[in-house]
Design an enzyme around this catalytic site. Structure first.
Site, PDB file in Angstrom:
ATOM      1  N   ASP A  52      43.528  52.379  61.632  1.00  0.00           N
ATOM      2  CA  ASP A  52      44.391  51.926  60.525  1.00  0.00           C
ATOM      3  C   ASP A  52      43.624  51.083  59.506  1.00  0.00           C
ATOM      4  OD1 ASP A  52      44.383  50.023  62.736  1.00  0.00           O
ATOM      5  OD2 ASP A  52      45.893  48.860  61.658  1.00  0.00           O
ATOM      6  N   HIS A  53      42.340  50.764  59.809  1.00  0.00           N
ATOM      7  CA  HIS A  53      41.549  49.964  58.861  1.00  0.00           C
ATOM      8  C   HIS A  53      40.455  50.775  58.155  1.00  0.00           C
ATOM      9  CE1 HIS A  53      43.179  45.942  60.086  1.00  0.00           C
ATOM     10  NE2 HIS A  53      43.629  46.747  61.037  1.00  0.00           N
TER      11      HIS A  53
HETATM   12 ZN   LIG Z   1      45.208  46.763  62.501  1.00  0.00          ZN
HETATM   13 ZN   LIG Z   2      43.051  46.325  64.945  1.00  0.00          ZN
END
Ligand SMILES: [Zn+2]
Ligand SMILES: [Zn+2]
Length: 504
Positions: free
Chosen positions: A261-262
């Site tokens: 998610d990053h």
């Molecule tokens: Zn995250």
């Molecule tokens: Zn994380």
């Protein structure tokens, strides 16, 4: 209308009908003011971020409360003229609805709405006529000639002609709009318009759980004229462009850790930065050990696309040497939990240790520029390095997960036998920070403003904000902002204030 007439059985029935219609509008009006997102969903309307929610609250709320007021006034006084106001509004709403069927196509929901609107119109019209007839000629009843006369007919013809003209000129209007929008977007340079200082934009305030209004983690930091991007979560690159932040101007990317998610949009950002700026060297991607693998992977995955672009647009537009990213791994010196990774143009960026175990390494970043400071926590539980770096900072951009709310999701997952989801929801509570703990860090470190981001769980309606904050306000008396995509917090150089606005 005399008191005796007002109480006559026939008049009473129609006053009651008008009153019930007024109460129906009143319920909708209060609903739109108090639960704007929920009512918007019922009416198939999608608000665009906070300004959209505000518009729905005020415009829809105002419309229904206004109609309710005149219905109830008509019902209370028995005077038919007051009912003419909601009737006119209903007629216009139905006309708009029918026009929409022609332009946008009919829909089952639209047909249901128009049936309800026609029913309400019928009730109010019959009530108006009956009250007017019973009122007698010497009362202040609404006369047909007040509504239908030469002036109103001419007015209606003019309005209809304007509508007709606009509808017939859709092609011309479309081209003129494209011209206007192109001129606005091509000349847009948000960064050039900003005052000297530090600026923090949220190009992704969400997390892996899908939130219709939030992309995955991404923080844009403008220091002076330089643009840095901290994390590139899925959908964040588009969000950045929608905020009119030009990817061709990105100076460097800084990754906090390598959870998907990053990093999901890193490939898109590398590509857009290259094609948006004719760069001769790859974009620097800073990160702790392991960033080499991530950058290498994206470079490899995007290598066929890079070749197509050079063939198609020519090497002078997209110099092959500028494609992709260049990993810039950093390490903490022995015994240290922090390291300065960049010190140029008056900007100092310090990376520091985060605690996101079992994810290692994981870091946060502190930006210092002309006396202003911003600390980005990265994914972490409260830890000494974060408290140390946040000390005296103007702004703490802190990840936050509300365990009380995630606990409810976990229970529901267990109840519906979604065992994997239940297990993961239980696990994630162990390596994030609650809004209450974020508030405690902000208090202890004496930060000027707390901005919560990486919001878990999703907050698709604004009524969830208070529950998300929980007791945070008890621990920190300074301003707390729940992050939303598009927010820009400006910290002008040499000042103390923080100005907030939305770029979406
Ligand atoms: Zn995250
Ligand atoms: Zn994380």
């Amino acid at each position: 209308m005399s008191a005796a007439l007002r109480r006559s059985p026939t008049v009473r029935v129609f006053r009651l009908l008008a009153g019930l219609t007024g109460l129906f509008f009143l319920t909708l009006g209060i609903g739109f003011v108090v639960f704007p997102d929920i009512l918007a969903a019922v009416f198939s309307v999608e608000p665009a971020y906070a300004p959209g929610v505000n518009g729905i609250r005020s415009d829809f709320g105002g419309l229904f409360l206004g109609m309710s007021f005149f219905c109830l006034l008509g019902a209370a006084t028995g005077r038919s003229r007051w009912l003419a106001v909601p009737i006119v509004f209903l007629l216009l709403i139905i006309a708009g609805r029918l026009m929409g069927f022609g332009l946008d196509g009919p829909s089952p929901a639209g047909l249901r709405f128009v049936l309800v609107e026609l029913l309400l119109l019928a009730i109010l019209t019959v009530s108006t006529v009956m009250l007017a007839l019973r009122a007698g000629s010497n009362d202040t009843r609404l006369k047909g000639s007040e509504l239908l006369n030469l002036k109103t007919l001419v007015g209606a013809v003019v309005v209809a002609a304007i509508f007709g003209g606009l509808l017939l000129s859709q092609k011309k209007i479309g081209m003129a709009l494209v011209e206007r929008l192109a001129a606005r977007n091509m000349s847009a340079d948000v960064i050039a318009e900003l005052p000297d200082g530090l600026h923090v934009g949220l190009c992704g305030s969400g997390a892996p759980l899908p939130d219709p209004r939030r992309a995955s983690p991404c923080v844009a930091v403008v220091a002076g004229r330089n643009l840095y991007i901290v994390d590139t979560g899925p959908s964040s690159e588009r969000k950045m462009e929608l905020m009119r932040l030009n990817p061709g101007r990105v100076k460097a990317v800084l990754l906090t850790h390598f959870h998907s998610d990053h990093i999901g949009d890193l490939g898109e950002l590398l590509l857009k930065r290259w094609t948006g700026g004719s760069h001769n060297s790859p974009l620097e991607v800073f990160g702790p050990a392991g960033v080499e693998t991530v950058v290498e992977g994206f470079n490899l995955a995007y290598s066929p696309d890079s070749e197509y672009r050079v063939l198609h647009h020519g090497p002078e537009t997209v110099p092959p040497a500028g494609a992709g990213g260049l990993a810039r791994p950093f390490h903490f010196p022995p015994g240290k939990n922090e390291v300065v990774i960049l010190d140029a143009d008056g900007v100092r960026i310090t990376a520091f240790q985060a605690d996101h175990a079992p994810v290692k390494p994981a870091v946060g970043y502190r930006f210092d520029y002309k006396g202003r400071s911003v600390v980005i926590s990265g994914d972490t539980i409260p830890n000494p390095s974060l408290r140390e770096q946040a000390r005296g900072a103007d702004l703490l951009v802190q990840e936050a997960l509300q365990p009380a709310m995630v606990g409810i999701l976990q229970e529901q997952a267990q109840r519906t036998s979604r065992r994997n989801t239940a297990r993961i929801l239980g696990d994630i509570m162990q390596y994030h920070t609650s809004p209450e703990d974020a508030a405690k860090i902000a208090k202890e470190a004496g930060v000027g403003h707390l901005l919560l981001t990486h919001i878990v769980p999703p907050l698709p309606v604004s009524n969830l904000k208070a529950a998300f904050l929980g007791d945070a306000g008890r621990f920190y008396q300074g301003p707390i902002t729940i992050g939303e995509d598009g927010l820009l917090l400006s910290l002008p150089a040499g000042g103390k204030q923080i100005l907030i606005r939305s770029l979406l």
